[in-house]
Each structure stands twice: as structure tokens, then as C-alpha cells.
Design a protein around this motif. Structure first.
Motif, PDB file in Angstrom:
ATOM      1  N   UNK A  75       9.154  -8.338 -10.805  1.00 37.03           N
ATOM      2  CA  UNK A  75       9.230  -8.338  -9.346  1.00 37.03           C
ATOM      3  C   UNK A  75       7.924  -7.878  -8.727  1.00 37.03           C
ATOM      4  N   UNK A  76       7.174  -7.011  -9.424  1.00 38.88           N
ATOM      5  CA  UNK A  76       5.880  -6.573  -8.925  1.00 38.88           C
ATOM      6  C   UNK A  76       4.911  -7.741  -8.870  1.00 38.88           C
ATOM      7  N   UNK A  77       4.858  -8.503  -9.928  1.00 41.31           N
ATOM      8  CA  UNK A  77       3.970  -9.660  -9.956  1.00 41.31           C
ATOM      9  C   UNK A  77       4.368 -10.673  -8.883  1.00 41.31           C
ATOM     10  N   UNK A  78       5.664 -10.868  -8.709  1.00 39.74           N
ATOM     11  CA  UNK A  78       6.098 -11.857  -7.723  1.00 39.74           C
ATOM     12  C   UNK A  78       5.785 -11.392  -6.305  1.00 39.74           C
ATOM     13  N   UNK A  79       5.927 -10.107  -6.024  1.00 46.69           N
ATOM     14  CA  UNK A  79       5.606  -9.588  -4.691  1.00 46.69           C
ATOM     15  C   UNK A  79       4.130  -9.803  -4.362  1.00 46.69           C
ATOM     16  N   UNK A  80       3.261  -9.555  -5.325  1.00 41.80           N
ATOM     17  CA  UNK A  80       1.837  -9.783  -5.096  1.00 41.80           C
ATOM     18  C   UNK A  80       1.533 -11.271  -4.944  1.00 41.80           C
ATOM     19  N   UNK A  81       2.221 -12.107  -5.696  1.00 36.64           N
ATOM     20  CA  UNK A  81       2.010 -13.547  -5.543  1.00 36.64           C
ATOM     21  C   UNK A  81       2.497 -14.032  -4.183  1.00 36.64           C
ATOM     22  N   UNK A 125       9.087  -6.648   1.823  1.00 36.17           N
ATOM     23  CA  UNK A 125      10.097  -5.593   2.009  1.00 36.17           C
ATOM     24  C   UNK A 125      11.484  -6.003   1.533  1.00 36.17           C
ATOM     25  N   UNK A 126      11.885  -7.234   1.819  1.00 36.76           N
ATOM     26  CA  UNK A 126      13.208  -7.691   1.376  1.00 36.76           C
ATOM     27  C   UNK A 126      13.290  -7.730  -0.140  1.00 36.76           C
ATOM     28  N   UNK A 127      12.226  -8.158  -0.796  1.00 31.14           N
ATOM     29  CA  UNK A 127      12.223  -8.213  -2.255  1.00 31.14           C
ATOM     30  C   UNK A 127      12.344  -6.827  -2.866  1.00 31.14           C
ATOM     31  N   UNK A 128      11.625  -5.837  -2.316  1.00 31.12           N
ATOM     32  CA  UNK A 128      11.721  -4.478  -2.839  1.00 31.12           C
ATOM     33  C   UNK A 128      13.093  -3.872  -2.550  1.00 31.12           C
ATOM     34  N   UNK A 129      13.691  -4.252  -1.433  1.00 28.74           N
ATOM     35  CA  UNK A 129      15.045  -3.795  -1.107  1.00 28.74           C
ATOM     36  C   UNK A 129      16.045  -4.302  -2.141  1.00 28.74           C
ATOM     37  N   UNK A 130      16.010  -5.593  -2.429  1.00 29.30           N
ATOM     38  CA  UNK A 130      16.899  -6.161  -3.438  1.00 29.30           C
ATOM     39  C   UNK A 130      16.545  -5.631  -4.817  1.00 29.30           C
ATOM     40  N   UNK A 131      15.264  -5.400  -5.067  1.00 27.81           N
ATOM     41  CA  UNK A 131      14.832  -4.863  -6.349  1.00 27.81           C
ATOM     42  C   UNK A 131      15.456  -3.497  -6.612  1.00 27.81           C
ATOM     43  N   UNK A 132      15.458  -2.626  -5.604  1.00 30.12           N
ATOM     44  CA  UNK A 132      16.075  -1.306  -5.764  1.00 30.12           C
ATOM     45  C   UNK A 132      17.571  -1.431  -6.040  1.00 30.12           C
ATOM     46  N   UNK A 133      18.218  -2.355  -5.355  1.00 27.56           N
ATOM     47  CA  UNK A 133      19.644  -2.547  -5.587  1.00 27.56           C
ATOM     48  C   UNK A 133      19.909  -3.051  -7.003  1.00 27.56           C
ATOM     49  N   UNK A 164      13.983   1.698 -15.853  1.00 25.44           N
ATOM     50  CA  UNK A 164      13.183   0.872 -14.969  1.00 25.44           C
ATOM     51  C   UNK A 164      12.573   1.726 -13.855  1.00 25.44           C
ATOM     52  N   UNK A 165      11.333   1.470 -13.525  1.00 24.18           N
ATOM     53  CA  UNK A 165      10.622   2.267 -12.525  1.00 24.18           C
ATOM     54  C   UNK A 165      10.590   1.506 -11.210  1.00 24.18           C
ATOM     55  N   UNK A 166      11.131   2.122 -10.177  1.00 26.88           N
ATOM     56  CA  UNK A 166      11.174   1.534  -8.848  1.00 26.88           C
ATOM     57  C   UNK A 166       9.941   1.987  -8.067  1.00 26.88           C
ATOM     58  N   UNK A 167       9.254   1.072  -7.368  1.00 26.17           N
ATOM     59  CA  UNK A 167       8.086   1.471  -6.580  1.00 26.17           C
ATOM     60  C   UNK A 167       8.416   2.392  -5.406  1.00 26.17           C
ATOM     61  N   UNK A 198       0.801  -1.218   0.000  1.00 28.89           N
ATOM     62  CA  UNK A 198       0.000   0.000   0.000  1.00 28.89           C
ATOM     63  C   UNK A 198       0.833   1.267   0.000  1.00 28.89           C
ATOM     64  N   UNK A 199       2.073   1.197   0.480  1.00 27.20           N
ATOM     65  CA  UNK A 199       2.938   2.376   0.557  1.00 27.20           C
ATOM     66  C   UNK A 199       3.677   2.665  -0.743  1.00 27.20           C
ATOM     67  N   UNK A 200       3.814   1.684  -1.613  1.00 25.87           N
ATOM     68  CA  UNK A 200       4.631   1.879  -2.809  1.00 25.87           C
ATOM     69  C   UNK A 200       4.008   2.902  -3.738  1.00 25.87           C
ATOM     70  N   UNK A 201       4.841   3.481  -4.574  1.00 32.07           N
ATOM     71  CA  UNK A 201       4.370   4.475  -5.539  1.00 32.07           C
ATOM     72  C   UNK A 201       3.422   3.814  -6.523  1.00 32.07           C
ATOM     73  N   UNK A 202       2.327   4.514  -6.801  1.00 34.89           N
ATOM     74  CA  UNK A 202       1.299   3.945  -7.676  1.00 34.89           C
ATOM     75  C   UNK A 202       1.639   4.109  -9.145  1.00 34.89           C
ATOM     76  N   UNK A 203       2.351   5.176  -9.510  1.00 40.34           N
ATOM     77  CA  UNK A 203       2.637   5.466 -10.922  1.00 40.34           C
ATOM     78  C   UNK A 203       3.847   4.673 -11.398  1.00 40.34           C
ATOM     79  N   UNK A 204       3.743   3.361 -11.366  1.00 42.27           N
ATOM     80  CA  UNK A 204       4.822   2.492 -11.823  1.00 42.27           C
ATOM     81  C   UNK A 204       4.246   1.428 -12.745  1.00 42.27           C
ATOM     82  N   UNK A 205       5.038   1.021 -13.730  1.00 44.01           N
ATOM     83  CA  UNK A 205       4.587  -0.056 -14.582  1.00 44.01           C
ATOM     84  C   UNK A 205       4.850  -1.393 -13.889  1.00 44.01           C
ATOM     85  N   UNK A 206       4.155  -2.408 -14.354  1.00 41.52           N
ATOM     86  CA  UNK A 206       4.249  -3.721 -13.718  1.00 41.52           C
ATOM     87  C   UNK A 206       5.441  -4.486 -14.272  1.00 41.52           C
TER      88      UNK A 206
END
Length: 336
Positions: free
Chosen positions: A55-61, A278-286, A307-310, A44-52
Motif C-alpha cells: 500500500x505504501x508503494x501504491x500511495x506513492x504511485x 488519505x482514503x487509501x491510508x484510512x482503508x489500510x488501517x482498517x 504489520x506497521x501502519x504509517x 509528509x505526515x506519516x510515520x517515518x519508521x515504517x517498512x515499505x
């Protein structure tokens, strides 16, 4: 040596046996509930204006699987002993479910990171389009196949199956798998981040000292002086590195501190907790920062090629904004 009456032994042992699994069940329920709520909060905290992206699909899964795990544990804990389609389910299956989930989560780190790197490399080269419906279906298919492949490997690998059978006797302890993949990935990220900071620390300190708050497009941003006149591309990795470090640490410093503390103390975190959103988004940013740095000659100022980071707007690391009312000279902005 004083003999203990047999009736006392027969009374105390079942009492201890009845309390201990209840404590384990409650602990597992609280842990999975807390993790599920944390997943929902981060999503819910991530930026909404990002393409899918992948990693986005995997986080939701992952959030969905955690929610499904919580529902199953709740049902098993509430009914305790019941039969469905001729199969008898007991409290033992709570531990078995946690062990299978831990083993599955523990083998997902490497495949997910590898697929995310491939995804961002293709995005950067322009081989994929952000708004493609077929690309989204492809992401969904890849995420599904990743889950199925790892789950099938866990159930079919003889060593893992033997470990699950061995843990049947330890019902009230319910040991779970601790992933080595997570440990080495986290250690690698921290080591590379430390090297990047060490190489560019004078520039990083100068940027931090020059940073100030500003307002841009109804958002509060951090601004720092922008002196490059490279036109439409970023050619210098040396100039881009300190900005990437400042962007990354400006957003993920609390998580970096937590990772350093966890790795220093060698805390054995079960895989069903260690693999989280959170760990996935952390590694995703890196991973995004690493891909951008390695391919800086391909980065154009048009946002569509990046690439668009959430959580981090990497485009603002090197895009000059010339018309900010609060700033007197051209700046590059960081949105954290």
C-alpha cells in the motif's frame, strides 16, 4: 412573442461558449492541484519508521500519477491548441484525460484492497521479510502491473469506450465516472466498524474513560490500563477488539465522520477525486486491524511480526510497557 435580432444571438452564443470551458478548465485545475497538495501533505505526515508495504508503494504511485495529471492539464490549458508528433491536442483532451483517469481510478479500489490483504496476511505468517530488497522490487512490479492491467481494461472494455465516445458531445460539461467500488468499500468499512463498536462498546467506553496522556520514548502517547497477563501472545479476540476500535477511531475519527456524511448525503464524488492517498491510508488501517483481529493467535509481542501502519502503532494495543515514569501501573499505549 418578441423576436431576438440575429446579431444578438450570434454575439451571445459564442460569448457563452468561450466562458464556460474556461470555467471547467479552471475548476479541474483547482481540484487536481488541491488533491496533489493533500497527497503531499499526508505523505509528509506519516510515520517515518515504517517498512515499505504494497500500500505504501501504491500511495506513492498514486501521488505521482496525480502530479502527472496536473502537469498535463496545465500544459493543455496553457497552450490550448498545439501539435506534437503530428497529433493535434486541443482543450477537448483535458476532458478526455479526466474521463480516462476517472475510469481507471474507479476500478482500482477492489484490486488494491485485495492485494493489501494478501500482503498483510503473508507478513503476519512470516512468509515475507520487511527488509528484503527482492520484496521491494516485487512490490514495485505488482504496483506497475496493477496500473497497466486496470488501464488496459478501461481502454479495451467496450462499455467504457462507448461511454467515452458518447461524452465527446458534452465537452463543456465533462462528466466523469463515479466509482461504485469506492461506495461499497466505504459502506462496508463503516458497517463493520459500527458492529465492532456495538459489540465492545462497554469496554471501549471504559478504555476511553481510563485513558490519559503520557510520554514514552520522546513521544506523546495515550495510555490506558493493561490488565491482561497473556505472556507473549494475544489469544482473546474479545480483549483485543475494543483496543483496536479505540486505536482506529482515535486516529481516523474525523475521516469516519466525513465518510458518514458523504454516504448519508449520497454525494456523487468523481473517481479522480475519490481515489486519494488519505482514503487509501484510512482503508489500510482498517485492513491491518481486521487482519490482526482475525489472526490474533499469531500476534507476538515482537514488533517484527506485526504489520506497521504509517499512522497507527497497532503493536501498542496489546504490548505491556512496565516502566513508564508517568504511570504507576503497567499500561498498554496507543500512539495516534
Amino acid at each position: 412573442m418578441t423576436a431576438v435580432p440575429s446579431e444578438n444571438c450570434s454575439f451571445q452564443h459564442p460569448l457563452h461558449q468561450s466562458k464556460q470551458p474556461l470555467d471547467v478548465d479552471c475548476l479541474l485545475f483547482l481540484i487536481i492541484t488541491g488533491k496533489t497538495l493533500l497527497n503531499i501533505l499526508i505523505l509528509g505526515m506519516k510515520r517515518k519508521a515504517t517498512y515499505w508495504s504494497f500500500i505504501e508503494y501504491f500511495c506513492f504511485s498514486l501521488a505521482f500519477v496525480d502530479l502527472l495529471l496536473l502537469v498535463n492539464i496545465s500544459i493543455l490549458s496553457y497552450f490550448r491548441d498545439f501539435v506534437v508528433l503530428g497529433i493535434r491536442f486541443t482543450k477537448y483532451h483535458i476532458c478526455l484525460l479526466i474521463q480516462i483517469t476517472s475510469s481507471t481510478y474507479g476500478f482500482l479500489h477492489y484490486p488494491v484492497c485485495l492485494l493489501a490483504c494478501i500482503d498483510y496476511s503473508l507478513t503476519l505468517s512470516g512468509a515475507t521479510k520487511h527488509s528484503s530488497k527482492w520484496q521491494r522490487l516485487f512490490y514495485l512490479l505488482i504496483v506497475t502491473l496493477t496500473w497497466i492491467s486496470v488501464f488496459a481494461y478501461v481502454l479495451g472494455e467496450p462499455g467504457i469506450s462507448q461511454r467515452l465516445q458518447t461524452h465527446r458531445a458534452a465537452l463543456y460539461q465533462c462528466p466523469s465516472y463515479v466509482s461504485t467500488q469506492s461506495y461499497w468499500l466505504s459502506l462496508s468499512v463503516l458497517m463493520l466498524l459500527f458492529v465492532a463498536f456495538l459489540i465492545s462498546w462497554p469496554e471501549v467506553v471504559a478504555l476511553v474513560q481510563a485513558m490519559r496522556m503520557a510520554s514514552y520514548m520522546n513521544e506523546t502517547v495515550l495510555s490506558f490500563p493493561f490488565t491482561s497477563h497473556s505472556g507473549h501472545t494475544v489469544r482473546s479476540r474479545e480483549a483485543l477488539l475494543p483496543r483496536l476500535v479505540v486505536c482506529f477511531l482515535g486516529t481516523w475519527f474525523p475521516f469516519v465522520a466525513l465518510e458518514v456524511l458523504t454516504l448519508s448525503l449520497r454525494v456523487p464524488i468523481p473517481a479522480y477525486v475519490d481515489m486519494n492517498v488519505p482514503w487509501l491510508y484510512f482503508v489500510n488501517s482498517f485492513l491491518i486491524a481486521a487482519v490482526c483481529w482475525l489472526n490474533c493467535h499469531k500476534l507476538y509481542l515482537r514488533g517484527s511480526t506485526l504489520p506497521v501502519d504509517p499512522f497507527v502503532n497497532w503493536r501498542c494495543c496489546f504490548v505491556p510497557i512496565h516502566r513508564l515514569k508517568q504511570v504507576e501501573r503497567p499500561v498498554s499505549i496507543i500512539i495516534c
